[in-house]
Scaffold this motif. Sequence first.
Motif, PDB file in Angstrom:
ATOM      1  N   MET A  11      -4.662 135.377  22.317  1.00 19.02           N
ATOM      2  CA  MET A  11      -3.209 135.346  22.312  1.00 19.02           C
ATOM      3  C   MET A  11      -2.705 133.944  22.584  1.00 19.02           C
ATOM      4  N   VAL A  12      -3.361 133.243  23.487  1.00 22.02           N
ATOM      5  CA  VAL A  12      -2.942 131.886  23.819  1.00 22.02           C
ATOM      6  C   VAL A  12      -3.018 130.999  22.595  1.00 22.02           C
ATOM      7  N   VAL A  13      -4.150 131.050  21.891  1.00 17.12           N
ATOM      8  CA  VAL A  13      -4.317 130.198  20.721  1.00 17.12           C
ATOM      9  C   VAL A  13      -3.309 130.570  19.656  1.00 17.12           C
ATOM     10  N   THR A  14      -3.075 131.875  19.462  1.00 18.37           N
ATOM     11  CA  THR A  14      -2.122 132.319  18.466  1.00 18.37           C
ATOM     12  C   THR A  14      -0.718 131.832  18.772  1.00 18.37           C
ATOM     13  N   MET A  15      -0.370 131.798  20.068  1.00 23.03           N
ATOM     14  CA  MET A  15       0.996 131.480  20.453  1.00 23.03           C
ATOM     15  C   MET A  15       1.267 129.990  20.577  1.00 23.03           C
ATOM     16  N   LEU A  16       0.260 129.150  20.435  1.00 23.33           N
ATOM     17  CA  LEU A  16       0.493 127.711  20.534  1.00 23.33           C
ATOM     18  C   LEU A  16       1.360 127.253  19.368  1.00 23.33           C
ATOM     19  N   MET A  17       2.558 126.855  19.667  1.00 22.90           N
ATOM     20  CA  MET A  17       3.483 126.449  18.616  1.00 22.90           C
ATOM     21  C   MET A  17       4.014 125.061  18.961  1.00 22.90           C
ATOM     22  N   GLU A 129       9.069 127.763  26.838  1.00 24.89           N
ATOM     23  CA  GLU A 129       8.175 128.710  26.156  1.00 24.89           C
ATOM     24  C   GLU A 129       8.452 130.107  26.722  1.00 24.89           C
ATOM     25  N   GLN A 130       9.478 130.767  26.167  1.00 23.16           N
ATOM     26  CA  GLN A 130      10.004 131.983  26.786  1.00 23.16           C
ATOM     27  C   GLN A 130       9.041 133.167  26.738  1.00 23.16           C
ATOM     28  N   GLY A 131       8.253 133.268  25.666  1.00 23.52           N
ATOM     29  CA  GLY A 131       7.327 134.393  25.584  1.00 23.52           C
ATOM     30  C   GLY A 131       6.294 134.366  26.690  1.00 23.52           C
ATOM     31  N   ALA A 132       5.587 133.245  26.795  1.00 22.24           N
ATOM     32  CA  ALA A 132       4.572 133.115  27.839  1.00 22.24           C
ATOM     33  C   ALA A 132       5.202 133.093  29.224  1.00 22.24           C
ATOM     34  N   LEU A 133       6.388 132.508  29.332  1.00 18.91           N
ATOM     35  CA  LEU A 133       7.085 132.499  30.619  1.00 18.91           C
ATOM     36  C   LEU A 133       7.398 133.926  31.062  1.00 18.91           C
ATOM     37  N   ALA A 152      14.381 137.370  24.570  1.00 15.06           N
ATOM     38  CA  ALA A 152      14.721 136.156  23.823  1.00 15.06           C
ATOM     39  C   ALA A 152      13.584 135.757  22.893  1.00 15.06           C
ATOM     40  N   ALA A 153      12.339 135.875  23.367  1.00 13.09           N
ATOM     41  CA  ALA A 153      11.185 135.526  22.540  1.00 13.09           C
ATOM     42  C   ALA A 153      11.065 136.470  21.346  1.00 13.09           C
ATOM     43  N   LEU A 154      11.407 137.729  21.554  1.00 13.43           N
ATOM     44  CA  LEU A 154      11.335 138.698  20.457  1.00 13.43           C
ATOM     45  C   LEU A 154      12.373 138.417  19.378  1.00 13.43           C
ATOM     46  N   GLN A 155      13.445 137.731  19.726  1.00 13.57           N
ATOM     47  CA  GLN A 155      14.419 137.342  18.708  1.00 13.57           C
ATOM     48  C   GLN A 155      13.803 136.374  17.713  1.00 13.57           C
ATOM     49  N   LYS A 156      12.820 135.600  18.186  1.00 13.33           N
ATOM     50  CA  LYS A 156      12.158 134.628  17.313  1.00 13.33           C
ATOM     51  C   LYS A 156      10.908 135.204  16.665  1.00 13.33           C
ATOM     52  N   ARG A 157      10.241 136.132  17.372  1.00 13.61           N
ATOM     53  CA  ARG A 157       9.011 136.743  16.836  1.00 13.61           C
ATOM     54  C   ARG A 157       9.147 138.261  16.933  1.00 13.61           C
ATOM     55  N   ALA A 158       9.966 138.793  16.048  1.00 12.69           N
ATOM     56  CA  ALA A 158      10.263 140.230  16.087  1.00 12.69           C
ATOM     57  C   ALA A 158       8.993 141.058  15.932  1.00 12.69           C
ATOM     58  N   ASN A 159       8.892 142.099  16.748  1.00 15.37           N
ATOM     59  CA  ASN A 159       7.784 143.065  16.679  1.00 15.37           C
ATOM     60  C   ASN A 159       6.432 142.475  17.038  1.00 15.37           C
ATOM     61  N   ASP A 160       6.405 141.339  17.722  1.00 15.51           N
ATOM     62  CA  ASP A 160       5.135 140.806  18.202  1.00 15.51           C
ATOM     63  C   ASP A 160       4.526 141.815  19.180  1.00 15.51           C
ATOM     64  N   PRO A 161       3.302 142.282  18.920  1.00 18.97           N
ATOM     65  CA  PRO A 161       2.752 143.370  19.745  1.00 18.97           C
ATOM     66  C   PRO A 161       2.577 142.994  21.214  1.00 18.97           C
ATOM     67  N   ASP A 162       2.188 141.763  21.487  1.00 14.46           N
ATOM     68  CA  ASP A 162       1.998 141.344  22.877  1.00 14.46           C
ATOM     69  C   ASP A 162       3.332 141.278  23.618  1.00 14.46           C
ATOM     70  N   LEU A 163       4.336 140.709  22.954  1.00 19.67           N
ATOM     71  CA  LEU A 163       5.646 140.625  23.590  1.00 19.67           C
ATOM     72  C   LEU A 163       6.222 142.017  23.823  1.00 19.67           C
ATOM     73  N   LEU A 164       6.050 142.901  22.853  1.00 19.45           N
ATOM     74  CA  LEU A 164       6.553 144.269  23.014  1.00 19.45           C
ATOM     75  C   LEU A 164       5.843 144.977  24.165  1.00 19.45           C
ATOM     76  N   TYR A 165       4.537 144.754  24.266  1.00 22.05           N
ATOM     77  CA  TYR A 165       3.775 145.382  25.358  1.00 22.05           C
ATOM     78  C   TYR A 165       4.296 144.921  26.710  1.00 22.05           C
ATOM     79  N   TYR A 166       4.440 143.597  26.866  1.00 23.43           N
ATOM     80  CA  TYR A 166       4.863 143.084  28.167  1.00 23.43           C
ATOM     81  C   TYR A 166       6.321 143.417  28.468  1.00 23.43           C
ATOM     82  N   LEU A 167       7.155 143.507  27.432  1.00 25.59           N
ATOM     83  CA  LEU A 167       8.541 143.923  27.656  1.00 25.59           C
ATOM     84  C   LEU A 167       8.577 145.360  28.167  1.00 25.59           C
TER      85      LEU A 167
END
Length: 372
Positions: A11-17, A129-133, A152-167
């Motif tokens: 997930m870390v490598v995927t999220m490096l932007m 970095e709002q998602g990881a934060l 806020a992170a989901l607004q940029k990466r809608a339906n991201d499974p990791d973000l949805l899980y943690y939300l």
Amino acid sequence: MIGSTVIRPTMVVTMLMLCPPWMLAGQAISPEAQQHWDAARRAEAQKQFDVAVGDYRKVTELEPAFATGFVALGQSFMEQHDFPGALAPLKHALELDADLVPAHQLLGYALLAQGYAAEAIPHLERAHEQGALGIAQVETGQFAEAITNLQAALQKRANDPDLLYYLGRASGLLSKQSIDTLLAAHPDSARAYQSMAENYFVLRQMPEAEEQYEHALKLRPDTPHLHLELGEVFARTSRWPQAEEQFRAESKLQPGNAEAAYRLGDALLNQGKSREARAALERSNNLQPQMPETLYSLGKAAWLEADASAAQKSWLELLSIEKQGELAAQTHFALAGLYRKQGKALEAEREMKEFQKLKRAGAEQTGPEPRE
């Protein structure tokens, strides 16, 4: 504090932007250091990160004041999922340049991946970095803040499974925290009894749920939703007269509540009181149109009153909204029965085919096939 769950290395490598570190190189370096820099870049392009690490290390040895070299070294370690190895060069990069955002971003991820969520937070804040934060805030029990950042992170990466899980996790934990506070501060309040009743209901412990709801109602009989929720306990155990009584009380208390009207109609329908049920269901549909469950029950009530035209209208309206799932399958089955009794064999066959198609597609069935 919550458990020791950390984000996965992948997930870390995927999220490096961030911009590749070589794009940040603005200062001149020696020709020898430049050769190692170019070799490291070629190795990265071929995903030979162990080779890249060696060359970036040479760059840092030759140019100890070149902060970008340490960022690049740290990123190469992270590409190999060697997060401990990334810490030292990234921290040193920030010693050289405390405002280097990519270093903050990478260091925040590296710390978070190893479970150092509290240490990661200031770096992730600096990097915006709002998602990881948000994930780090879940880990440190800052659930309200985590929810804000994850949304806020989901607004940029809608339906991201990791973000949805943690939300979902943050929301659940915040809810639990609030309930725990309620039970500790006001253990004998109506809301405390209601909260315990809801937990029993989820666990399908209906006698215990009923008892807690009764306690709550004695304390505050006019509390919205209490009658509705107790009625659902009775409905779950098929005690329809008692369910009707509670749903009727909720409807009187909240005449604008569409769910209360629907629940009352459904309870009446299960007792064969089709005329009363139809009136309640029509009221629910007027209050909140196009609710599939209401339309299905409304069609059923009309059918029981021999009003085939109204039944067909409600069911077709449902199918214009809900095309998949158990309710859609049941509606096709009901329409098949309606058409069959009208002598419309082709239409009945068509609806049965749709019913079977939904079943084959995996529509969940809670019991045996419905009977006419």
